[in-house]
Design a protein around this motif. Structure first.
Motif, short mmCIF file in Angstrom:
data_model
loop_
_atom_site.label_atom_id
_atom_site.label_comp_id
_atom_site.label_asym_id
_atom_site.label_seq_id
_atom_site.Cartn_x
_atom_site.Cartn_y
_atom_site.Cartn_z
N LYS A 1 20.43 85.60 -58.88
CA LYS A 1 19.66 84.96 -57.97
C LYS A 1 19.65 85.80 -56.59
O LYS A 1 19.02 85.83 -55.72
N ILE A 2 20.75 86.75 -56.31
CA ILE A 2 20.79 87.79 -55.20
C ILE A 2 19.64 88.62 -55.50
O ILE A 2 19.03 89.01 -54.19
N ASP A 3 19.49 88.95 -56.66
CA ASP A 3 18.12 89.98 -56.71
C ASP A 3 16.89 89.19 -56.59
O ASP A 3 16.15 89.95 -55.74
N VAL A 4 16.69 87.96 -56.78
CA VAL A 4 15.58 87.42 -56.17
C VAL A 4 15.32 87.12 -54.82
O VAL A 4 14.32 87.42 -54.42
N LEU A 5 16.52 86.79 -54.46
CA LEU A 5 16.62 86.83 -52.91
C LEU A 5 16.13 87.93 -52.18
O LEU A 5 15.36 88.10 -51.33
N GLY A 6 16.66 89.13 -52.61
CA GLY A 6 16.26 90.20 -52.39
C GLY A 6 14.82 90.67 -52.24
O GLY A 6 14.27 91.49 -51.46
N LEU A 7 14.34 90.39 -53.40
CA LEU A 7 12.84 90.65 -53.68
C LEU A 7 12.09 89.85 -52.73
O LEU A 7 11.10 90.35 -52.14
N ALA A 8 12.45 88.61 -52.31
CA ALA A 8 11.82 87.69 -51.42
C ALA A 8 11.77 88.14 -50.14
O ALA A 8 10.70 88.37 -49.41
N ALA A 9 13.04 88.65 -49.76
CA ALA A 9 13.00 89.19 -48.50
C ALA A 9 12.27 90.49 -48.35
O ALA A 9 11.53 90.75 -47.37
N ALA A 10 12.18 91.42 -49.43
CA ALA A 10 11.30 92.70 -49.30
C ALA A 10 9.56 92.05 -49.16
O ALA A 10 9.15 92.73 -48.40
N VAL A 11 9.33 91.00 -49.85
CA VAL A 11 7.81 90.45 -49.62
C VAL A 11 7.85 90.13 -48.00
O VAL A 11 6.59 90.62 -47.55
N VAL A 12 8.58 89.47 -47.62
CA VAL A 12 8.69 89.15 -46.28
C VAL A 12 8.44 90.05 -45.27
O VAL A 12 7.82 90.10 -44.18
N LEU A 13 9.48 91.03 -45.53
CA LEU A 13 9.37 92.26 -44.52
C LEU A 13 7.90 92.88 -44.72
O LEU A 13 7.67 93.75 -43.71
N LEU A 14 7.49 93.11 -46.08
CA LEU A 14 6.20 93.72 -46.08
C LEU A 14 5.08 92.82 -45.35
O LEU A 14 4.50 93.58 -44.68
N VAL A 15 5.13 91.79 -45.53
CA VAL A 15 3.91 91.09 -44.79
C VAL A 15 4.10 90.99 -43.26
O VAL A 15 3.19 91.05 -42.63
N THR A 16 5.27 90.74 -42.83
CA THR A 16 5.39 90.75 -41.34
C THR A 16 5.33 92.20 -40.78
O THR A 16 4.84 92.31 -39.67
N GLY A 17 5.72 93.16 -41.32
CA GLY A 17 5.39 94.60 -40.92
C GLY A 17 3.96 94.79 -40.89
O GLY A 17 3.40 95.54 -40.04
N PHE A 18 3.24 94.49 -41.97
CA PHE A 18 1.65 94.58 -41.95
C PHE A 18 1.03 93.84 -40.77
O PHE A 18 0.43 94.60 -40.10
N PHE A 19 1.48 92.64 -40.39
CA PHE A 19 0.97 91.78 -39.22
C PHE A 19 1.34 92.52 -38.02
O PHE A 19 0.53 92.47 -37.02
N ASN A 20 2.73 92.95 -37.73
CA ASN A 20 3.19 93.53 -36.63
C ASN A 20 2.15 94.90 -36.63
O ASN A 20 1.86 95.02 -35.26
N LEU A 21 2.10 95.73 -37.48
CA LEU A 21 1.12 96.79 -37.32
C LEU A 21 -0.23 96.61 -36.79
O LEU A 21 -0.91 97.24 -36.15
N MET A 22 -0.82 95.47 -37.41
CA MET A 22 -2.11 94.91 -37.14
C MET A 22 -2.08 94.52 -35.62
O MET A 22 -3.06 94.87 -34.86
N THR A 23 -1.12 93.88 -35.18
CA THR A 23 -1.09 93.26 -33.68
C THR A 23 -0.84 94.58 -32.93
O THR A 23 -1.75 94.61 -31.83
N VAL A 24 -0.12 95.59 -33.11
CA VAL A 24 0.10 96.63 -32.28
C VAL A 24 -1.13 97.69 -32.34
O VAL A 24 -1.64 98.14 -31.31
N GLY A 25 -1.89 97.71 -33.61
CA GLY A 25 -3.22 98.19 -33.64
C GLY A 25 -4.12 97.84 -32.82
O GLY A 25 -5.06 98.52 -32.26
N ILE A 26 -4.37 96.66 -32.73
CA ILE A 26 -5.41 95.88 -32.14
C ILE A 26 -5.04 96.05 -30.64
O ILE A 26 -5.96 96.45 -29.66
N ALA A 27 -3.87 96.02 -30.04
CA ALA A 27 -3.40 96.14 -28.70
C ALA A 27 -3.68 97.57 -28.25
O ALA A 27 -4.11 97.81 -27.19
#
Length: 130
Positions: free
Chosen positions: A24-50
């Motif tokens: 269960k801890i491993d699944v939680l870690g993978l879910a956190a990695a997916v969230v990190l990847l998605v939010t990082g992409f959106f942050n990069l796009m926001t900074v890129g647009i600016a």
């Protein structure tokens, strides 16, 4: 994982923790990695647009380090998950002697992931200021 180390090595409680909580801890870690990847992409796009997608060399260098850290974190997580899967099979066969050593390796893997995540967080904070 640290909680699993606090349990008596080779005990029924530690085997139960490995069989039930570790996956269960491993699944939680993978879910956190997916969230990190998605939010990082959106942050990069926001900074890129600016910035009209014009980034400094330092920004690109730090971003490359953050991406390398993310990949390393995923590799270590997959290694830890393989240990957990093998350990689950070993516990199912009744070999309790393998649990303490595997718990130590899994804990070290998670400590490494947290350390890499901390470095990536500090680098991200620096990126926000550039």
């Amino acid at each position: 994982m640290i909680a699993g180390l606090a349990l008596t090595p080779g005990s029924v409680e530690q085997r139960g923790f490995v069989a039930n909580a570790a996956p269960k801890i491993d699944v939680l870690g993978l879910a956190a990695a997916v969230v990190l990847l998605v939010t990082g992409f959106f942050n990069l796009m926001t900074v890129g647009i600016a910035r009209r997608f014009v980034f400094s060399t330092a920004f690109m260098f730090v971003l490359a380090i953050k991406i390398a850290l993310f990949i390393a974190m995923i590799v270590v997580m997959m290694w830890s998950m393989r240990i957990g899967a093998v350990l689950g099979a070993v516990v199912a066969r009744g070999r309790a002697d393998a649990v303490p050593g595997a718990m130590t390796r899994m804990t070290r893997a998670h400590i490494a992931i947290v350390a890499m995540g901390g470095i990536a967080l500090m680098l991200g904070t620096w990126l926000m200021g550039t």
